[in-house]
Design an enzyme around this catalytic site. Structure first.
Site, mmCIF file in Angstrom:
data_model
loop_
_atom_site.group_PDB
_atom_site.id
_atom_site.type_symbol
_atom_site.label_atom_id
_atom_site.label_comp_id
_atom_site.label_asym_id
_atom_site.label_seq_id
_atom_site.Cartn_x
_atom_site.Cartn_y
_atom_site.Cartn_z
ATOM 1 N N CYS A 178 0.836 -1.209 0.000
ATOM 2 C CA CYS A 178 0.000 0.000 0.000
ATOM 3 C C CYS A 178 0.863 1.249 0.000
ATOM 4 O O CYS A 178 1.365 1.668 1.044
ATOM 5 C CB CYS A 178 -0.937 -0.011 1.209
ATOM 6 S SG CYS A 178 -1.995 1.439 1.272
ATOM 7 N N CYS A 202 -0.505 4.123 2.094
ATOM 8 C CA CYS A 202 -0.307 3.958 3.548
ATOM 9 C C CYS A 202 1.150 4.209 3.939
ATOM 10 O O CYS A 202 1.432 4.840 4.946
ATOM 11 C CB CYS A 202 -0.641 2.540 4.020
ATOM 12 S SG CYS A 202 -2.069 1.786 3.258
ATOM 13 N N ASP A 203 2.074 3.662 3.175
ATOM 14 C CA ASP A 203 3.463 3.577 3.644
ATOM 15 C C ASP A 203 4.470 4.419 2.855
ATOM 16 O O ASP A 203 5.628 4.532 3.268
ATOM 17 C CB ASP A 203 3.929 2.105 3.600
ATOM 18 C CG ASP A 203 3.094 1.234 4.551
ATOM 19 O OD1 ASP A 203 2.667 1.760 5.588
ATOM 20 O OD2 ASP A 203 2.878 0.054 4.248
#
Ligand code: NDP
Length: 322
Positions: free
Chosen positions: A141, A144-145
């Site tokens: 992701c 997300c990261d």
């Protein structure tokens, strides 16, 4: 199979942000929800580290902590959270009908309404070095990261819309993005291809696959292989993003609920209604475009409101389950 049967107003299947948000709303509306957590209590967020983009956490929060807090919030209003996996379903076609869900191949639940929030699972390459370094620089992701790789060099695997979108996202944050595409062309839409091609710090490698992710505790590099020539090459990276698709966890509903060709449940208009009365779908099980915790939570809320309204209409005619 055992003879134990339990009747519920609202059964929630799945315990990610969609399931727990549905539970918070359903419990507050006195629908006495029961949540079955599934195999991965807390859902996909329990596999991430820091969550920086969920509103209300100015300092960020780690995924597992956020999911425990969501569970506690749902329990505060009386949600009954149970560990267990829905293994079979028998959905009624009748308005006001009773749906049957088997838990762990044994216990049968009869429910007036079901909220499906079974989520989706990111696909991985499933090579040993990738699996070992998940959480140590391997992520599925970018949204997300990606932030953790600010100014660094990363690589991304995949040639679909997700990979193209995530490569562009990463290009804004990172110094360089190497994109590995196993074919000699990209599957992504022309518009996304154009976007990727227009960014100077994305290097596209066609006919290229991951041979091995390098690094002991964290990602330090990548050995790539050209699948036409067999030639191998190593590059230094600190993050590897896998963007080769997701699989919605909807197998048990196949043949009963309308789905698209990849298994995402189809919902009606702007609602969470499925083709079965009293069955509602929320979160990633019905969303292949946005797939964010906050959007999943939003559709969980919608599903609980849809369930409440549905029950209000059928309970005027049917026996009320208290
Ligand atoms: P896709 O299935 O469309 O693409 C997956 C990509 O990963 C393909 O390039 C595929 O290669 C590659 N791949 C699969 N397995 C491997 C492997 N083992 N090794 C290397 N590469 C692999 O998935 P997406 O998540 O990209 O998209 C899913 C759906 O969601 C699509 O319909 C897409 O259009 C849609 N979507 C739309 C968006 C938007 O409109 N903004 C954003 C994101 C997704 P190959 O081509 O060789 O099979």
């Amino acid at each position: 199979m055992s003879e134990q049967v339990e009747r519920l107003k609202t059964l929630i299947v799945g315990s990610g942000p969609a399931g727990y948000t549905a539970a918070i709303y359903a419990a507050r509306a006195d629908l006495k929800p029961v949540v079955y957590t599934g195999m991965e209590p807390g859902g996909q967020l329990t596999t991430t580290t820091e969550v920086d983009n969920f509103p209300g956490y100015p300092e960020g929060v780690d995924g597992p902590t956020m999911m425990i807090q969501l569970q506690q919030q749902a329990e505060r209003f009386g949600t009954d959270v149970r560990v267990g996996m829905a293994t079979a379903v028998e959905l009624s076609d009748e308005v006001g009908g009773i749906h049957k869900v088997t838990i762990d191949h044994d216990k049968v639940i009869e429910a007036q309404t079901i909220i499906i929030s079974t989520g989706a699972s990111a696909k991985y390459l499933n090579i040993p070095s990738e699996q070992r370094l998940r959480g140590g620089g391997v992520s599925a992701c970018a949204v997300c990261d990606g932030f953790f790789y600010k100014g660094q060099e990363v690589a991304i695997v995949g040639g679909g819309d997700t990979a193209a979108e995530e490569a562009s996202y990463l290009a804004n944050i990172c110094k360089k993005v190497t994109m590995l595409i196993r074919k000699d062309h990209m599957r992504a839409s022309k518009a996304m291809q154009h976007r990727v091609n227009s960014l100077d710090n994305i290097e596209i490698r066609y006919n290229t696959e991951v041979d091995e992710v390098l690094g002991d505790q964290v990602v330090e590099g990548l050995r790539m292989v050209n699948n036409q020539t067999g030639e191998k090459e190593e590059i230094e990276i600190t993050g590897l993003f896998i963007a080769i698709g997701h699989t919605p966890n909807t197998d048990i509903f196949k043949g009963q609920l309308n789905m698209d060709e990849t298994g995402y449940i189809i919902t009606e208009g702007k609602s969470t209604k499925t083709n079965k009365p009293g069955v509602f779908a929320s979160g990633d099980a019905q969303d292949k475009i946005y797939r964010q915790a906050v959007t999943a939570a939003g559709t969980g809320c919608m599903a609980a409101l849809d369930a409440e309204r549905y029950l209000a209409t059928v309970e005027t005619k049917e026996t009320v389950i208290s």
